[in-house]
Design an enzyme around this catalytic site. Structure first.
Site, short mmCIF file in Angstrom:
data_model
loop_
_atom_site.label_atom_id
_atom_site.label_comp_id
_atom_site.label_asym_id
_atom_site.label_seq_id
_atom_site.Cartn_x
_atom_site.Cartn_y
_atom_site.Cartn_z
N ARG A 91 39.35 46.49 49.74
CA ARG A 91 40.34 46.30 48.68
C ARG A 91 39.84 46.83 47.34
NH1 ARG A 91 40.71 41.50 46.34
NH2 ARG A 91 39.76 40.39 48.10
N GLU A 174 27.29 33.37 42.78
CA GLU A 174 28.33 33.05 41.81
C GLU A 174 28.37 31.55 41.55
OE1 GLU A 174 32.79 34.56 41.60
OE2 GLU A 174 32.71 32.69 42.74
P1 GTP Z 1 37.10 38.08 42.20
O1 GTP Z 1 38.59 38.00 42.28
O2 GTP Z 1 36.45 37.00 43.01
O3 GTP Z 1 36.52 39.42 42.45
O4 GTP Z 1 36.72 37.70 40.75
P2 GTP Z 1 36.69 38.42 39.34
O5 GTP Z 1 35.71 39.53 39.32
O6 GTP Z 1 38.06 38.67 38.80
O7 GTP Z 1 35.98 37.23 38.59
P3 GTP Z 1 36.53 35.87 38.08
O8 GTP Z 1 35.33 35.27 37.43
O9 GTP Z 1 37.75 36.06 37.25
O10 GTP Z 1 36.97 35.01 39.36
C1 GTP Z 1 36.04 34.58 40.32
C2 GTP Z 1 36.54 33.38 41.08
O11 GTP Z 1 37.00 32.37 40.19
C3 GTP Z 1 37.70 33.60 42.00
O12 GTP Z 1 37.30 34.11 43.24
C4 GTP Z 1 38.26 32.17 42.12
O13 GTP Z 1 37.47 31.38 42.98
C5 GTP Z 1 38.09 31.65 40.72
N1 GTP Z 1 39.28 31.93 39.91
C6 GTP Z 1 39.45 32.91 39.02
N2 GTP Z 1 40.66 32.88 38.48
C7 GTP Z 1 41.32 31.85 39.02
C8 GTP Z 1 42.64 31.29 38.87
O14 GTP Z 1 43.46 31.76 38.09
N3 GTP Z 1 42.94 30.20 39.62
C9 GTP Z 1 42.06 29.63 40.49
N4 GTP Z 1 42.46 28.57 41.19
N5 GTP Z 1 40.82 30.13 40.66
C10 GTP Z 1 40.44 31.22 39.95
MG MG Z 2 35.94 35.53 44.33
#
Ligand code: GTP
Ligand code: MG
Length: 238
Positions: A91, A174
């Site tokens: 992805r 993480e």
């Molecule tokens: P990935 O989607 O994991 O690649 O993350 P990113 O690079 O956008 O990093 P980010 O720190 O924004 O998010 C990492 C993780 O935080 C996600 O995989 C979720 O577990 C959590 N998270 C981030 N945004 C949200 C949200 O809007 N709602 C919820 N419930 N969890 C979130």
């Molecule tokens: Mg994630």
């Protein structure tokens, strides 16, 4: 996998023409090999979790012994399955090699720490960050700057050394650190977005926005009460 990623894989292998059955088999074999390698590597990420978890447990137990309560409410760990890792690798942009995937995906190993108070979340992050064998790669402070949907949490990617028999491996983990209120909101939002596949009905969206506001307010009120529990306040310096 998304179509453009399939095209990328085909182009890398064939220079762009429609792959012959033999080339298709080669592409599939390449992906299978990456998959197999991650099955073995996955254990190293578990070791990374174990290393960081020990650090968190030491802090929790030490604090409990000194103060009779804990700034850490609970801790949960998660190791990404090889299936969802492969799915995320396809992805996201980048090569489908083990090295490239390890460089771009940093949430194979995950630890979620829930605290009572906002200040405790920063306290844990600061204490861990100050440890010499732990390197902070990135910090995303969604407490100071919540996401547009209202999500709040403190995210750190930390790297810890894992001592294997033949070499030391640096493993990224993480860390998601947040209060009970933030966690309650995030898990509800997650369930709702999962159910509605991100297309939340406006009425629910509004409810969720309001719940985020209430959760934030609760954290602020709890922060004010915190002084009563902890007069000479420890964590967070507050
Ligand atoms: P990935 O989607 O994991 O690649 O993350 P990113 O690079 O956008 O990093 P980010 O720190 O924004 O998010 C990492 C993780 O935080 C996600 O995989 C979720 O577990 C959590 N998270 C981030 N945004 C949200 C949200 O809007 N709602 C919820 N419930 N969890 C979130
Ligand atoms: Mg994630």
């Amino acid at each position: 996998p998304p179509e453009h990623r399939v095209r990328e894989l085909v182009t890398a292998r064939t220079g762009g023409h429609v792959p012959t059955p033999a080339e298709q088999e080669e592409i599939a074999a390449g992906l299978r090999q990456v998959y197999e390698e991650f099955i073995a590597l996955r254990m190293h990420y578990q070791f990374g979790i174990d290393e960081v978890l020990t650090k968190v447990e030491v802090l929790r137990k030490e604090f409990e012994q000194m103060h009779d309560y804990s700034p850490i409410e609970h801790v949960r760990t998660r190791l990404k399955s090889v299936e969802s890792l492969m799915e995320k690798a396809l992805r996201t942009e980048g090569e489908m090699t083990v090295r490239a995937i390890r460089e771009r995906i940093h949430d194979i190993a995950g630890i979620r720490i829930t605290t009572s108070f906002v200040a405790d979340a920063y306290w844990i992050a600061d204490i861990l960050a100050a440890q010499g064998d732990l390197e902070v790669l990135t910090v995303k402070d969604y407490i100071a700057s919540p996401k547009p949907n209202g999500y709040r949490s403190l995210h750190l990617i930390v790297q810890v050394p894992v001592y294997l028999s033949t070499h030391v491996e640096q493993v990224p983990v993480e860390l998601q650190i947040r209060t009970i209120a933030m966690d309650f909101w995030a898990s509800t939002e997650h369930k709702l977005s999962y159910k509605y596949e991100k297309k939340l009905p406006p009425a629910l969206r509004a409810e969720l926005d309001d719940a985020a506001r209430v959760a934030d307010e609760l954290d602020q009120r709890m922060e004010r009460l915190r002084g009563e529990i902890r007069p000479q306040a420890a964590p967070g310096g507050g």
